[in-house]
Design a protein around this motif. Structure first.
Motif, PDB file in Angstrom:
ATOM      1  N   TYR A  68       0.828  -1.207   0.000  1.00  0.00           N
ATOM      2  CA  TYR A  68       0.000   0.000   0.000  1.00  0.00           C
ATOM      3  C   TYR A  68       0.858   1.250   0.000  1.00  0.00           C
ATOM      4  CZ  TYR A  68       1.006   1.440   4.779  1.00  0.00           C
ATOM      5  OH  TYR A  68       1.638   1.901   5.898  1.00  0.00           O
ATOM      6  N   ALA A  69       1.983   1.253   0.732  1.00  0.00           N
ATOM      7  CA  ALA A  69       2.833   2.436   0.857  1.00  0.00           C
ATOM      8  C   ALA A  69       3.781   2.587  -0.320  1.00  0.00           C
ATOM      9  CB  ALA A  69       3.623   2.375   2.158  1.00  0.00           C
ATOM     10  N   MET A  70       4.189   1.474  -0.903  1.00  0.00           N
ATOM     11  CA  MET A  70       5.155   1.510  -1.992  1.00  0.00           C
ATOM     12  C   MET A  70       4.499   1.330  -3.353  1.00  0.00           C
ATOM     13  SD  MET A  70       8.450  -0.419  -0.343  1.00  0.00           S
ATOM     14  CE  MET A  70       9.249   0.247   1.127  1.00  0.00           C
ATOM     15  N   LYS A  71       3.168   1.326  -3.368  1.00  0.00           N
ATOM     16  CA  LYS A  71       2.401   1.406  -4.607  1.00  0.00           C
ATOM     17  C   LYS A  71       2.573   0.200  -5.514  1.00  0.00           C
ATOM     18  CE  LYS A  71       1.411   5.549  -3.141  1.00  0.00           C
ATOM     19  NZ  LYS A  71       0.160   5.768  -2.388  1.00  0.00           N
ATOM     20  N   PHE A  72       2.447  -1.008  -4.931  1.00  0.00           N
ATOM     21  CA  PHE A  72       2.427  -2.196  -5.778  1.00  0.00           C
ATOM     22  C   PHE A  72       1.408  -3.179  -5.232  1.00  0.00           C
ATOM     23  CE2 PHE A  72       5.878  -3.032  -2.695  1.00  0.00           C
ATOM     24  CZ  PHE A  72       5.503  -4.253  -2.181  1.00  0.00           C
ATOM     25  N   ALA A  73       0.952  -4.075  -6.089  1.00  0.00           N
ATOM     26  CA  ALA A  73      -0.037  -5.074  -5.701  1.00  0.00           C
ATOM     27  C   ALA A  73       0.657  -6.245  -5.006  1.00  0.00           C
ATOM     28  CB  ALA A  73      -0.797  -5.575  -6.916  1.00  0.00           C
ATOM     29  N   LEU A  74       0.031  -6.758  -3.976  1.00  0.00           N
ATOM     30  CA  LEU A  74       0.599  -7.869  -3.219  1.00  0.00           C
ATOM     31  C   LEU A  74       0.549  -9.190  -3.975  1.00  0.00           C
ATOM     32  CD1 LEU A  74      -0.966  -7.091   0.274  1.00  0.00           C
ATOM     33  CD2 LEU A  74       1.382  -6.619  -0.460  1.00  0.00           C
ATOM     34  N   ASP A  75      -0.260  -9.243  -5.038  1.00  0.00           N
ATOM     35  CA  ASP A  75      -0.408 -10.496  -5.787  1.00  0.00           C
ATOM     36  C   ASP A  75       0.083 -10.376  -7.219  1.00  0.00           C
ATOM     37  OD1 ASP A  75      -2.415  -8.751  -6.536  1.00  0.00           O
ATOM     38  OD2 ASP A  75      -3.991 -10.279  -6.600  1.00  0.00           O
ATOM     39  N   SER A  76       1.024  -9.470  -7.461  1.00  0.00           N
ATOM     40  CA  SER A  76       1.580  -9.302  -8.805  1.00  0.00           C
ATOM     41  C   SER A  76       2.416 -10.517  -9.188  1.00  0.00           C
ATOM     42  CB  SER A  76       2.461  -8.048  -8.848  1.00  0.00           C
ATOM     43  OG  SER A  76       3.627  -8.243  -8.057  1.00  0.00           O
ATOM     44  N   PRO A  77       2.728 -10.700 -10.480  1.00  0.00           N
ATOM     45  CA  PRO A  77       3.590 -11.816 -10.874  1.00  0.00           C
ATOM     46  C   PRO A  77       4.942 -11.803 -10.157  1.00  0.00           C
ATOM     47  CG  PRO A  77       2.510 -10.901 -12.799  1.00  0.00           C
ATOM     48  CD  PRO A  77       2.185  -9.979 -11.666  1.00  0.00           C
ATOM     49  N   GLU A  78       5.476 -10.607  -9.910  1.00  0.00           N
ATOM     50  CA  GLU A  78       6.755 -10.518  -9.202  1.00  0.00           C
ATOM     51  C   GLU A  78       6.615 -10.978  -7.757  1.00  0.00           C
ATOM     52  OE1 GLU A  78       6.707  -7.960 -12.699  1.00  0.00           O
ATOM     53  OE2 GLU A  78       5.375  -8.068 -10.957  1.00  0.00           O
ATOM     54  N   MET A  79       5.493 -10.606  -7.108  1.00  0.00           N
ATOM     55  CA  MET A  79       5.277 -11.058  -5.742  1.00  0.00           C
ATOM     56  C   MET A  79       5.063 -12.567  -5.689  1.00  0.00           C
ATOM     57  SD  MET A  79       5.668  -8.921  -3.318  1.00  0.00           S
ATOM     58  CE  MET A  79       4.969 -10.048  -2.112  1.00  0.00           C
ATOM     59  N   VAL A  80       4.435 -13.131  -6.726  1.00  0.00           N
ATOM     60  CA  VAL A  80       4.286 -14.586  -6.795  1.00  0.00           C
ATOM     61  C   VAL A  80       5.662 -15.247  -6.848  1.00  0.00           C
ATOM     62  CG1 VAL A  80       3.521 -16.484  -8.281  1.00  0.00           C
ATOM     63  CG2 VAL A  80       1.977 -14.571  -7.794  1.00  0.00           C
ATOM     64  N   ALA A  81       6.575 -14.682  -7.640  1.00  0.00           N
ATOM     65  CA  ALA A  81       7.936 -15.230  -7.720  1.00  0.00           C
ATOM     66  C   ALA A  81       8.642 -15.118  -6.368  1.00  0.00           C
ATOM     67  CB  ALA A  81       8.728 -14.497  -8.798  1.00  0.00           C
ATOM     68  N   ILE A  82       8.453 -14.015  -5.680  1.00  0.00           N
ATOM     69  CA  ILE A  82       9.064 -13.831  -4.364  1.00  0.00           C
ATOM     70  C   ILE A  82       8.493 -14.839  -3.371  1.00  0.00           C
ATOM     71  CG2 ILE A  82       9.093 -12.230  -2.391  1.00  0.00           C
ATOM     72  CD1 ILE A  82       9.440  -9.956  -4.534  1.00  0.00           C
ATOM     73  N   ALA A  83       7.180 -15.048  -3.387  1.00  0.00           N
ATOM     74  CA  ALA A  83       6.557 -16.002  -2.467  1.00  0.00           C
ATOM     75  C   ALA A  83       7.043 -17.427  -2.759  1.00  0.00           C
ATOM     76  CB  ALA A  83       5.043 -15.918  -2.577  1.00  0.00           C
ATOM     77  N   ARG A  84       7.228 -17.749  -4.018  1.00  0.00           N
ATOM     78  CA  ARG A  84       7.720 -19.082  -4.359  1.00  0.00           C
ATOM     79  C   ARG A  84       9.147 -19.290  -3.852  1.00  0.00           C
ATOM     80  NH1 ARG A  84       5.043 -19.072 -10.401  1.00  0.00           N
ATOM     81  NH2 ARG A  84       3.040 -20.038  -9.779  1.00  0.00           N
ATOM     82  N   ARG A  85       9.986 -18.242  -3.974  1.00  0.00           N
ATOM     83  CA  ARG A  85      11.353 -18.373  -3.458  1.00  0.00           C
ATOM     84  C   ARG A  85      11.335 -18.474  -1.937  1.00  0.00           C
ATOM     85  NH1 ARG A  85      16.255 -17.108  -5.808  1.00  0.00           N
ATOM     86  NH2 ARG A  85      15.138 -17.750  -7.688  1.00  0.00           N
ATOM     87  N   ALA A  86      10.459 -17.709  -1.294  1.00  0.00           N
ATOM     88  CA  ALA A  86      10.333 -17.813   0.160  1.00  0.00           C
ATOM     89  C   ALA A  86       9.934 -19.229   0.567  1.00  0.00           C
ATOM     90  CB  ALA A  86       9.303 -16.804   0.665  1.00  0.00           C
ATOM     91  N   ALA A  87       9.022 -19.839  -0.185  1.00  0.00           N
ATOM     92  CA  ALA A  87       8.580 -21.201   0.123  1.00  0.00           C
ATOM     93  C   ALA A  87       9.727 -22.195  -0.001  1.00  0.00           C
ATOM     94  CB  ALA A  87       7.428 -21.590  -0.795  1.00  0.00           C
ATOM     95  N   GLU A  88      10.628 -21.962  -0.941  1.00  0.00           N
ATOM     96  CA  GLU A  88      11.781 -22.848  -1.083  1.00  0.00           C
ATOM     97  C   GLU A  88      12.633 -22.854   0.182  1.00  0.00           C
ATOM     98  OE1 GLU A  88      13.982 -21.785  -4.563  1.00  0.00           O
ATOM     99  OE2 GLU A  88      12.265 -22.037  -5.914  1.00  0.00           O
ATOM    100  N   HIS A  89      12.672 -21.703   0.875  1.00  0.00           N
ATOM    101  CA  HIS A  89      13.441 -21.596   2.114  1.00  0.00           C
ATOM    102  C   HIS A  89      12.572 -21.805   3.356  1.00  0.00           C
ATOM    103  CE1 HIS A  89      17.276 -20.202   0.393  1.00  0.00           C
ATOM    104  NE2 HIS A  89      16.530 -19.596  -0.512  1.00  0.00           N
ATOM    105  N   ASP A  90      11.277 -22.086   3.140  1.00  0.00           N
ATOM    106  CA  ASP A  90      10.335 -22.337   4.230  1.00  0.00           C
ATOM    107  C   ASP A  90      10.239 -21.162   5.196  1.00  0.00           C
ATOM    108  OD1 ASP A  90       8.394 -23.898   5.467  1.00  0.00           O
ATOM    109  OD2 ASP A  90       9.825 -24.779   6.877  1.00  0.00           O
ATOM    110  N   VAL A  91      10.238 -19.941   4.659  1.00  0.00           N
ATOM    111  CA  VAL A  91      10.018 -18.753   5.480  1.00  0.00           C
ATOM    112  C   VAL A  91       8.731 -18.076   5.013  1.00  0.00           C
ATOM    113  CG1 VAL A  91      12.435 -18.358   6.061  1.00  0.00           C
ATOM    114  CG2 VAL A  91      11.492 -17.317   3.989  1.00  0.00           C
TER     115      VAL A  91
END
Length: 301
Positions: A122-145
């Motif tokens: 909300y503060a940095m003006k991007f959607a939480l479910d963008s394709p880039e955020m999906v990629a970030i969430a997938r990498r986070a899942a690889e590290h189980d964080v």
């Protein structure tokens, strides 16, 4: 859960800046000033810390240089803290995708950081479910964080941030998504309802933070409808200005402790859980047990 005769209390949502306000060097305080707040409480406090204003400003100006700079400052704080008391969160930004993925690999993989966040779409003006955020969430899942995403506590009554958080959880079911300070403000009923519907549809990867423990009606609603297993502590405590910092448990960091509507301490927050109808098992879940599992803290405390 009790450690050395003290209530173990893990807060997933604490902001401590890793750089000074001028953005030129280490913060104007030492880790001993942060520990003074934690050790002043009768409970055994454990914090998961994320960046504050200097990092937010630097990332906002230039995400590609701001992400590594901000994480460097957070590592300095975590490295200075006593073992098992302070854990790190990884700053990311979807406009710096390569730098964000590298940061996850480095700080989760090598330095033991336990969370991505706080993700301030909300503060940095991007959607939480963008394709880039999906990629970030997938990498986070690889590290189980888990990925901790801001959802508005009181503003934005249309619920866009919570919808985006659930959309991200749905797109990356292997990731663990935390709705930051979801319980406490006027949006609480909407957040609880959205999480309940998601769970009824089979979603099993969403957790909600309790910020304002004194809003007993919302805490009770969340426990009854979601179960205490889906709730963690996330008070959004902020190390504002210079020491001495405000006490832990304060509702609004800019106010004097004398103006707080209850004594600033963990025992007050624990008492609110009891007044909300929580059992001792519920309290253990919310205070620490869920966070130990969620952040992989078994053997690290």
């Amino acid at each position: 859960m009790i450690v050395d005769g003290k209530r173990l209390w893990i807060d997933s949502h604490v902001h401590v800046r890793g750089w000074n306000e001028a953005e030129t060097g280490p913060p104007e305080f030492g880790i001993e000033d942060v520990m003074a707040v934690m050790d002043a409480d009768a409970a055994h406090l454990v914090w998961v810390i994320s960046f504050s204003w200097p990092g937010m400003r630097r990332i906002g100006r230039d995400p590609r240089t701001g992400v590594p700079w901000t994480n460097e400052g957070q590592l300095r704080l975590v490295a200075q803290a006593p073992e098992g008391r302070i854990f790190g969160s990884i700053a990311i930004h979807p406009d710096a995708l390569e730098e964000s993925l590298d940061a996850i690999d480095l700080y989760a993989g090598e330095h033991g950081f336990v969370q991505i966040g706080e993700v301030l779409g909300y503060a940095m003006k991007f959607a939480l479910d963008s394709p880039e955020m999906v990629a970030i969430a997938r990498r986070a899942a690889e590290h189980d964080v888990p990925v901790q995403v801001h959802v508005s506590t009181a503003g934005q009554p249309e619920g866009r941030q919570m919808r985006e958080a659930i959309s991200l959880a749905r797109q990356v079911p292997e990731a663990k998504i935390i709705a930051a300070h979801a319980i406490g403000g006027t949006n609480s009923w909407m957040h609880i309802t959205a999480a309940e519907v998601y769970a009824m549809m089979g979603g099993e990867n969403l957790w909600l933070e309790i910020r304002d423990f004194n809003t007993r009606e919302w805490v009770r609603e969340a426990v009854e409808r979601l179960g205490s297993e889906r709730l963690i502590c996330g008070t959004d405590w902020i190390a504002r200005d210079l020491p001495p910092f405000p006490p832990y448990g304060i509702l609004f960091p800019n106010e004097s402790p004398d103006d707080n509507p209850y004594p600033c301490r963990v025992s007050s927050l624990e008492g609110f859980l009891r007044e909300s109808g929580c059992s001792e098992d519920d309290i253990a879940n919310i205070a620490a047990r869920n966070s130990i599992e969620l952040f992989g803290l078994e053997g690290r405390l």
